[in-house]
Design a protein around this motif. Structure first.
Motif, PDB file in Angstrom:
ATOM      1  N   GLU A 199      -6.843   3.869  10.564  1.00 22.79           N
ATOM      2  CA  GLU A 199      -6.262   5.073  10.690  1.00 22.79           C
ATOM      3  C   GLU A 199      -4.800   5.467  10.287  1.00 22.79           C
ATOM      4  O   GLU A 199      -4.442   6.410   9.649  1.00 22.79           O
ATOM      5  N   GLN A 200      -4.093   4.440  10.647  1.00 27.71           N
ATOM      6  CA  GLN A 200      -2.384   4.501  10.520  1.00 27.71           C
ATOM      7  C   GLN A 200      -2.507   4.435   8.798  1.00 27.71           C
ATOM      8  O   GLN A 200      -1.507   5.041   8.419  1.00 27.71           O
ATOM      9  N   LEU A 227       0.420  -5.110  10.319  1.00 21.91           N
ATOM     10  CA  LEU A 227       0.936  -3.863  11.174  1.00 21.91           C
ATOM     11  C   LEU A 227       2.398  -3.502  10.659  1.00 21.91           C
ATOM     12  O   LEU A 227       2.463  -2.296  10.563  1.00 21.91           O
ATOM     13  N   GLU A 238      -7.490   1.625  14.684  1.00 24.73           N
ATOM     14  CA  GLU A 238      -6.144   2.169  14.780  1.00 24.73           C
ATOM     15  C   GLU A 238      -5.246   1.690  13.446  1.00 24.73           C
ATOM     16  O   GLU A 238      -4.468   2.835  12.825  1.00 24.73           O
ATOM     17  N   CYS A 239      -5.210   0.619  12.991  1.00 24.53           N
ATOM     18  CA  CYS A 239      -4.453  -0.053  11.971  1.00 24.53           C
ATOM     19  C   CYS A 239      -5.235   0.999  10.876  1.00 24.53           C
ATOM     20  O   CYS A 239      -4.563   1.196  10.046  1.00 24.53           O
ATOM     21  N   GLU A 255       2.317  -0.583  18.756  1.00 25.33           N
ATOM     22  CA  GLU A 255       1.858  -0.982  17.472  1.00 25.33           C
ATOM     23  C   GLU A 255       1.393  -2.270  17.583  1.00 25.33           C
ATOM     24  O   GLU A 255       0.709  -2.527  16.695  1.00 25.33           O
ATOM     25  N   ILE A 265       1.985  -1.591   7.599  1.00 33.13           N
ATOM     26  CA  ILE A 265       1.391  -0.306   7.744  1.00 33.13           C
ATOM     27  C   ILE A 265       2.289   0.696   8.385  1.00 33.13           C
ATOM     28  O   ILE A 265       2.407   1.972   7.867  1.00 33.13           O
ATOM     29  N   PHE A 266       2.911   0.278   9.435  1.00 30.27           N
ATOM     30  CA  PHE A 266       4.316   1.189  10.118  1.00 30.27           C
ATOM     31  C   PHE A 266       5.288   1.023   9.544  1.00 30.27           C
ATOM     32  O   PHE A 266       6.105   1.904  10.024  1.00 30.27           O
ATOM     33  N   SER A 324      -2.101  -2.660  18.326  1.00 29.05           N
ATOM     34  CA  SER A 324      -2.893  -1.654  17.664  1.00 29.05           C
ATOM     35  C   SER A 324      -4.398  -2.285  17.334  1.00 29.05           C
ATOM     36  O   SER A 324      -4.329  -3.614  16.897  1.00 29.05           O
ATOM     37  N   LYS A 369      -4.602   5.264   6.448  1.00 26.39           N
ATOM     38  CA  LYS A 369      -5.165   6.380   5.918  1.00 26.39           C
ATOM     39  C   LYS A 369      -3.951   7.571   5.890  1.00 26.39           C
ATOM     40  O   LYS A 369      -3.581   8.129   5.089  1.00 26.39           O
ATOM     41  N   LYS A 370      -3.016   7.580   7.013  1.00 21.25           N
ATOM     42  CA  LYS A 370      -2.234   8.589   7.099  1.00 21.25           C
ATOM     43  C   LYS A 370      -1.098   8.263   6.150  1.00 21.25           C
ATOM     44  O   LYS A 370      -0.394   8.954   5.513  1.00 21.25           O
ATOM     45  N   LEU A 371      -0.611   6.865   6.112  1.00 19.55           N
ATOM     46  CA  LEU A 371       0.496   6.437   5.567  1.00 19.55           C
ATOM     47  C   LEU A 371       0.274   6.769   3.883  1.00 19.55           C
ATOM     48  O   LEU A 371       1.154   6.823   3.193  1.00 19.55           O
TER      49      LEU A 371
END
Length: 956
Positions: free
Chosen positions: A177-178, A152, A174-175, A167, A155-156, A170, A180-182
């Motif tokens: 999806e995060q 995590l 949620e991990c 976080e 990823i964050f 998560s 994918k955004k990253l």
């Protein structure tokens, strides 16, 4: 004349300066002068500096892995070796810019690569520890919470201790999806700018690729393996697409292969890629370890990794801006690792493995009964039987049958019938469960039918589980609640239990989506019922419970399940038997099942009933070197990197990944009594002439200790008789005497101190020295009377018991056990002979040794194991051991021994968890001696089955 010339020149100059060509000439002349100045500065004044900077930017060091050494058995048979395979690799070549357009190009490349990988159905070798389950949901595949937090944090883009509570909590979804955004996968567009929707599988593969690549700390040109062992067709497609896949390549490497699985899998072990969490510790051992390295994970591959792994090579070179080699500056070739020769014989392992499997199958078959309504509450553990319904259920519970295939289009007739019965039964049970949960009054657990009680307990366990998270089992309010106490006494319904929890606040209502800020108890309870019912509809564990009760009620018959074994090719096709089973005759199904177990067409490991595992250790008495270290069941170490196979092994109730010989800790039972004998003689609390009168019940302690012969008795016994008869009364009294000082004062601490001292003398306070992962032993620390009998809280594995009985056999030489014979370099030169390590020599009185040896021999010739060894021409000495752990399962069966008695060569130790009686362990040891001394050949063993083997009861 001069005037005319001057006018002419003036006119020409006037025309020249007014001409456009003159202006252009001046401009180009100026530009040329500027260029000349710049070239002079670049090449002459600063040329050396620019050259050095250029070389610095393109100079790269490439690591060349060394070839791993081989592992051999004592006869030179190859156990572990290397084979060439093709892998897909990826490296950061700097081909993509960091702007939005460059990132999108990179992601399009990753999608194309993921599409190729998915086309050939290969798993991505990913450090992104998330799994997409068959039901479409994600779950973490990390080994610890620390690894999950590290994931995590990456990823964050934070340090683990800087993550917020949200976080840290998560979910796997949620991990995902995060991530994918990253990596901007949620903004992926095609070349025309149209959005591209990624499937979860494709997105996960893309994340896995780039996440794993990023863990190389952005080292440009450092390749990372993302798919292993691809086919030539896949390799060709990747190479054909190289223009669209910058940085992607095919690498041919040596991979580890293993012979003789599953027989030697626990000894040889397997390799795997270095995990991020391991790297720091590995670098402390050897700074050359890197994240992309292959290391030993288990067995000798792990313990001898530094010997086997070889030395890396390095290549220093210049690369152009697309990664092509321009010039090799220097090169150091890698070195192969050293080879290892073990003391283990592959033939011995294979033969003894089959003997062990046959023994387990014979015991299991003799314990099965058609009577499904047994009352076994008054039976001894050695007398327990197994209702056949339990065996049928294990076909489902241990995943012998693929439950999902029951519902597939190509399912067989029996499978389809099972599916239909299951669906109708599930709907009926769900309706009944919901009715019970909604029932305002009544419904106390004790008042419900047994099947419904099982469902209610299952729901209760879900509420308290980490997965449910609805009740915190450590919450003080919960533990102090009357509802908790009533549930423990079966005196409250689940309905009342939940409502009480809502009212008292120990039910976590945050798990619900409440429509209003304030909801009354009934509204909240209704939402909880809906949540529970939704969970049951999708939970695989609940499905197994439904099968269990359906099989017990015979709404799904054993005949159908056995027919499904044919339809799923678990059993070889047999139309005659299939047709006979379809008649529905329950007795025929039972006899058919017994026949398949005895022929080991259905193995003890598959059924995972008692007994389903065991271990045998054969040790050279004169050196402590191991001749065989057998654990059943084994696994295929060639397939362990396959996530589906690994998952199957982890879910297998027979525990194939556990090395039973070094990791299964059990009470030794009466096999510990020789140590108590030595302690008593050496401490002088008895002599060889001391007589103890066994009355059948030892009443010096409370609760009283019953000898196994009770209500009969052994009468007067000396120490040899006590060992021979394995008399509990005799050894309880020895424990009592050891706890009594010279003044007649009793001290349990004194007794335990003496018992622990002599157990330690035989090495039972430490690991054996064997070059494998091993659980530390435990010597009992309370109750000297029971500890002297081998009870108390002793816990030893088969290897530790083997070390102890080997020291008894050779009269006091305590060796470190070893499976290493010698180390050989790649040119076949022996660089180290691994010599036996004598850890200590026990200086006990000769009378002590002679007395104990005499007693152990008479165990075989006159005592409790006499019937097992009838007709055995090899002079064996040994001690049985039966240890009870649970009242509802068979006793553990242990046997320690050595032979020939006059001049011991080998010791044989057998450990069968839940093996009912030590007679079963002794029976197996008897066959192992037949094999080791040439009375039973490997071919004979492989050709036979378990038809002649039955459970043997020995009282000790």
């Amino acid at each position: 004349m001069i005037k005319e010339i001057y006018s002419l020149i003036k006119e020409m100059l006037s025309r020249l300066f007014s001409s456009r060509l003159f202006a252009l000439a001046l401009i180009f002349t100026g530009l040329f002068c500027i260029l000349t100045v710049h070239l002079f500065r670049l090449q002459i004044m600063n040329g050396q500096s620019y050259l050095e900077n250029y070389q610095k930017n393109t100079e790269q060091n490439i690591v060349l892995p060394g070839t791993r050494g081989n592992i051999y058995d004592k006869d030179g048979k190859l156990l572990a070796y290397n084979e060439l395979q093709y892998n897909i690799t990826i490296a950061d070549t700097g081909a993509f810019s960091g702007n939005t357009k460059g990132i999108n190009k990179r992601n399009l490349m990753l999608k194309k690569l993921a599409d190729i990988i998915e086309k050939y159905k290969y798993p991505v070798k990913s450090q992104f520890k998330l799994t997409l389950n068959d039901d479409g949901n994600f779950s973490y595949s990390t080994n610890s919470d620390q690894e999950r937090l590290r994931l995590l944090a990456n990823i964050f883009r934070k340090e683990p201790d800087k993550l917020s509570e949200k976080e840290k909590d998560s979910t796997a979804e949620e991990c995902f999806e995060q991530a994918k955004k990253l990596y901007n996968f949620h903004k992926l567009t095609d070349e025309k700018g149209s959005p591209i929707n990624l499937s979860d599988k494709t997105a996960l593969d893309m994340i896995g690729i780039i996440y794993t690549l990023r863990l190389t700390s952005y080292q440009r040109y450092m390749s990372t393996t993302i798919v292993e062992n691809v086919s030539r067709e896949c390799m060709a497609e990747v190479l054909e697409s190289k223009y669209d896949l910058p940085g992607v390549d095919i690498e041919n490497i040596s991979v580890r292969k293993y012979n003789y699985a599953p027989y030697l899998s626990h000894i040889v072990g397997y390799t795997g890629q270095v995990q991020e969490s391991q790297l720091e510790e590995l670098k402390k051992i050897d700074a050359s370890y890197d994240l992309n390295d292959t290391i030993g994970v288990w067995g000798l591959e792990k313990s001898e990794d530094l010997i086997l792994k070889g030395k890396k090579g390095y290549k220093e070179m210049y690369l152009n801006n697309v990664g092509s080699i321009m010039e090799v500056i220097s090169e150091e070739k890698p070195m192969a690792g050293n080879d290892i020769y073990t003391t283990i014989s592959a033939n011995d392992q294979i033969s003894i493995y089959h003997l062990l499997e046959q023994e387990l199958a014979g015991i299991l078959a003799s314990k099965l009964t058609e009577n499904n309504e047994l009352d076994q509450s008054e039976l001894k553990q050695s007398q327990l039987m197994i209702p056949v319904k339990d065996a049928y259920y294990q076909l489902i519970n241990n995943n012998v049958l693929d439950k999902e295939h029951f519902f597939s289009e190509d399912a067989g007739n029996a499978e389809k019938e099972i599916a239909g019965k299951f669906i109708s039964n599930k709907e009926e049970m769900l309706n009944r469960i919901e009715d019970v949960l909604k029932k305002e009054s009544g419904g106390e657990l004790s008042a419900l039918p047994q099947e419904m009680q099982g469902y209610m307990v299952y729901i209760y366990d879900y509420l308290l589980s980490k997965n449910g998270g609805i009740v915190d089992p450590e919450d003080v309010r919960f533990k102090s609640s009357d509802a908790y106490a009533q549930w423990k006494n079966d005196a409250i319904s689940l309905h009342a239990f939940l409502k009480k929890g809502i009212e008292e606040g120990w039910i976590d209502t945050r798990k619900l989506s409440l429509d209003t800020e304030y909801s009354d108890t009934d509204e909240i309870y209704a939402l909880f019922v809906n949540k529970i019912m939704d969970y049951l509809r999708s939970d695989s564990g609940f499905n197994k419970l439904l099968y269990k009760y359906a099989i017990a009620k015979q709404s799904i018959s054993g005949n159908l399940l056995l027919m499904a074994l044919f339809e799923q090719n678990v059993l070889s096709q047999d139309p005659v038997s299939y047709q006979a089973l379809s008649g529905g005759d329950a007795h025929f199904a039972f006899t058919f099942l017994l026949d398949k177990i005895r022929k080991i067409e259905l193995t003890p490991a598959q059924l995972a009933l008692d007994p389903c595992n065991g271990s045998v250790v054969v040790t050279d008495v004169k050196t402590g070197k191991l001749r065989a270290l057998v654990t059943y069941p084994g696994f295929d170490n060639n397939r362990i990197s396959d996530s589906d196979y690994l998952k199957k092994c982890n879910e297998d109730l027979s525990l194939p990944l556990l090395n039973g010989a070094t990791q299964t800790q059990l009470a030794p039972g009466s096999s510990f009594k020789p140590i108590s004998s030595v302690a008593s003689l050496e401490e002088g609390v008895i002599t060889t002439d001391t007589i103890i009168d066994c009355t059948g019940k030892y009443e010096e302690v409370t609760p009283n200790i019953r000898c196994w012969i009770w209500p009969s008795k052994h009468g007067n016994e000396n120490i040899v008789d006590g060992i021979k008869n394995s008399c509990n009364y005799f050894f309880a009294d020895l424990g009592h005497l050891l706890a009594t000082d010279s003044s007649g004062n009793y001290s349990a601490d004194l007794g335990m101190e003496r018992i622990q001292k002599y157990a330690s003398d035989f090495g039972l306070d430490e690991k054996t020295g064997i070059e494998l992962d091993e659980t530390k032993p435990r010597i009992s620390n309370y109750d000297p009377e029971r500890s002297a009998m081998g009870q108390g809280n002793h816990a030893f594995n088969a290897a530790q018991l083997s070390r102890y009985i080997t020291a008894v056999a050779n009269s006091g030489s305590v060796y470190k056990l070893s499976i290493l014979d010698r180390i050989v370099d790649p040119r076949s030169n022996t660089i180290e002979e691994v010599a036996p390590v004598l850890e200590k020599k026990l200086s006990y009185n000769d009378t002590t040794w002679n007395t104990v040896h005499d007693g152990l021999r008479k165990v075989i010739t006159e005592g409790v194991a006499k019937n097992v060894f009838i007709g055995q021409s090899i002079a064996v000495a040994g001690k049985t051991g039966t240890a009870q752990e649970r009242e509802d399962r068979g006793n553990h069966a242990v046997f320690v021994s050595y032979a020939p008695y006059e001049n011991p060569e080998i010791s044989v130790t057998v450990n069968i968890p839940y093996g009912y009686s030590s007679g079963n362990a002794a029976s197996l040891a008897n066959m192992v001696y037949d094999y080791c001394f040439g009375k039973l050949s490997m071919d004979t063993i492989l050709a036979r089955d378990a038809s002649s083997i039955n459970s043997v009861t020995v009282s000790d």
